[in-house]
Design a protein around this motif. Structure first.
Motif, PDB file in Angstrom:
ATOM      1  N   ASP A 135       0.831  -1.203   0.000  1.00 12.05           N
ATOM      2  CA  ASP A 135       0.000   0.000   0.000  1.00 12.05           C
ATOM      3  C   ASP A 135       0.864   1.251   0.000  1.00 12.05           C
ATOM      4  O   ASP A 135       0.548   2.246  -0.672  1.00 12.05           O
ATOM      5  N   ILE A 139       0.736   4.168  -2.801  1.00 14.51           N
ATOM      6  CA  ILE A 139       0.408   5.540  -2.443  1.00 14.51           C
ATOM      7  C   ILE A 139       1.491   6.505  -2.906  1.00 14.51           C
ATOM      8  O   ILE A 139       1.214   7.553  -3.505  1.00 14.51           O
ATOM      9  N   LEU A 176      -6.720   8.698  -2.017  1.00 13.45           N
ATOM     10  CA  LEU A 176      -5.819   7.623  -2.394  1.00 13.45           C
ATOM     11  C   LEU A 176      -6.233   6.323  -1.712  1.00 13.45           C
ATOM     12  O   LEU A 176      -6.514   6.314  -0.510  1.00 13.45           O
ATOM     13  N   ILE A 179      -5.350   4.120   2.494  1.00 15.41           N
ATOM     14  CA  ILE A 179      -5.185   4.896   3.721  1.00 15.41           C
ATOM     15  C   ILE A 179      -6.499   4.877   4.486  1.00 15.41           C
ATOM     16  O   ILE A 179      -7.531   5.294   3.968  1.00 15.41           O
ATOM     17  N   TYR A 184      -4.973   8.516   7.861  1.00 15.31           N
ATOM     18  CA  TYR A 184      -4.997   9.819   7.180  1.00 15.31           C
ATOM     19  C   TYR A 184      -4.833  10.953   8.185  1.00 15.31           C
ATOM     20  O   TYR A 184      -4.080  11.902   7.943  1.00 15.31           O
TER      21      TYR A 184
END
Length: 288
Positions: A135, A139, A176, A179, A184
């Motif tokens: 991930d 990102i 995105l 997250i 976040y």
């Protein structure tokens, strides 16, 4: 002929009925008046909180424009002195008064997501937040692709039409995938969408220092800062900086400011970013 007690009974019922109605009306008026008083008190508290917030904001800006970042103790115990005695610029909230809370964050103490070449730092941050490596790679790649910036470590995982511009708001990170809401909020507190060419570790939040440094070094840096003993020399000795061109050890001119004032049941808040340059022709510029 009807007995007298019958007439008296009817009269008594009528008196009781009228008394009940009057009591209900009095109770209604009492409750209504209490509600009106509560509403008026709440409005008064709100107005007072807003006025105090405006006053503290003006005092804070005056202090930033007139006093050094290290703070100083004057002969008079003014509001400005209260602010400069307690302030810090690494995002730790402080209270110059019982009902006031202020948070100052030097933008140069944050990690910018709007500049190329920060892949390694971003990956360290995501690793600290226990984000899966896949991930984190996605990102970082999408951040670079959306801003049409070259990624030093990773290539975009999928073709995205670059818009050839930096992110306009840190809130765009929410778009995105990968997250969570909690992640976040943490990332948003440690990063900025503004460009940061030179990172100031002396004004970095504790969580960001823990993400970028080894645990023992991060703990020592934070300990020194909490005792007002952290300097550029002590930080350099601990971290062993090789390239000083990417670092700054002087408070930046861009500040993220958050104020909160409580008065009674009301709470007034403000959050903004400003450009502080006391000796410039335009000493104060609002960025947000």
């Amino acid at each position: 002929m009807k007995p007298k007690y019958t007439k008296r009974g009817v009269a008594l019922v009528q008196v009781l009925f009228i008394t009940t109605i009057l009591s209900l009306m009095a109770l209604h008026f009492t409750l209504t008046s209490r509600q009106q008083v509560a509403i008026a008190t709440t409005l008064q508290d709100k107005v007072s909180a807003e006025l105090q917030l405006l006053n503290w904001k003006n005092e804070l800006l005056f202090t930033l424009l007139s006093q050094p970042a290290t703070g100083s103790v004057g002969a008079d115990n003014t509001v400005a002195t209260q602010i400069s005695q307690h302030w810090n610029f690494h995002g730790m909230a402080f209270s110059p008064a019982d009902n006031v809370q202020i948070r100052l964050q030097d933008i140069e103490g944050l990690l910018s997501i709007s500049i190329a070449g920060k892949d390694a730092e971003l990956q360290q941050l995501f690793s600290y937040l226990q984000l899966p490596e896949a991930d984190a790679v996605r990102i970082i790649s999408e951040l670079a692709a959306q801003q049409d910036l070259p990624s030093v470590i990773h290539r975009p995982l999928r073709a995205i039409a670059g818009r050839q511009m930096f992110l306009q708001s840190i809130s765009e990170l929410q778009q995105l995938p990968g997250i969570s809401a909690e992640q976040y909020r943490t990332v948003a507190a440690l990063t900025t969408n503004l460009q940061v060419s030179r990172f100031n570790p002396l004004n970095a939040p504790d969580a960001l220092l823990r993400a970028l440094l080894l645990p023992d070094i991060a703990n020592e840096v934070i300990r020194l800062r909490n005792t007002n003993a952290l300097t550029a020399a002590s930080y350099s000795a601990l971290v062993r900086i090789g390239d000083y061109e990417n670092y700054s050890f002087v408070r930046g001119e861009r500040l993220l400011i958050e104020l909160e004032v409580t008065h009674g049941s009301a709470v007034a808040k403000r959050r903004f970013i400003c450009y502080i340059r006391p000796e410039n022709q335009f000493p104060l510029i609002w960025l947000d």
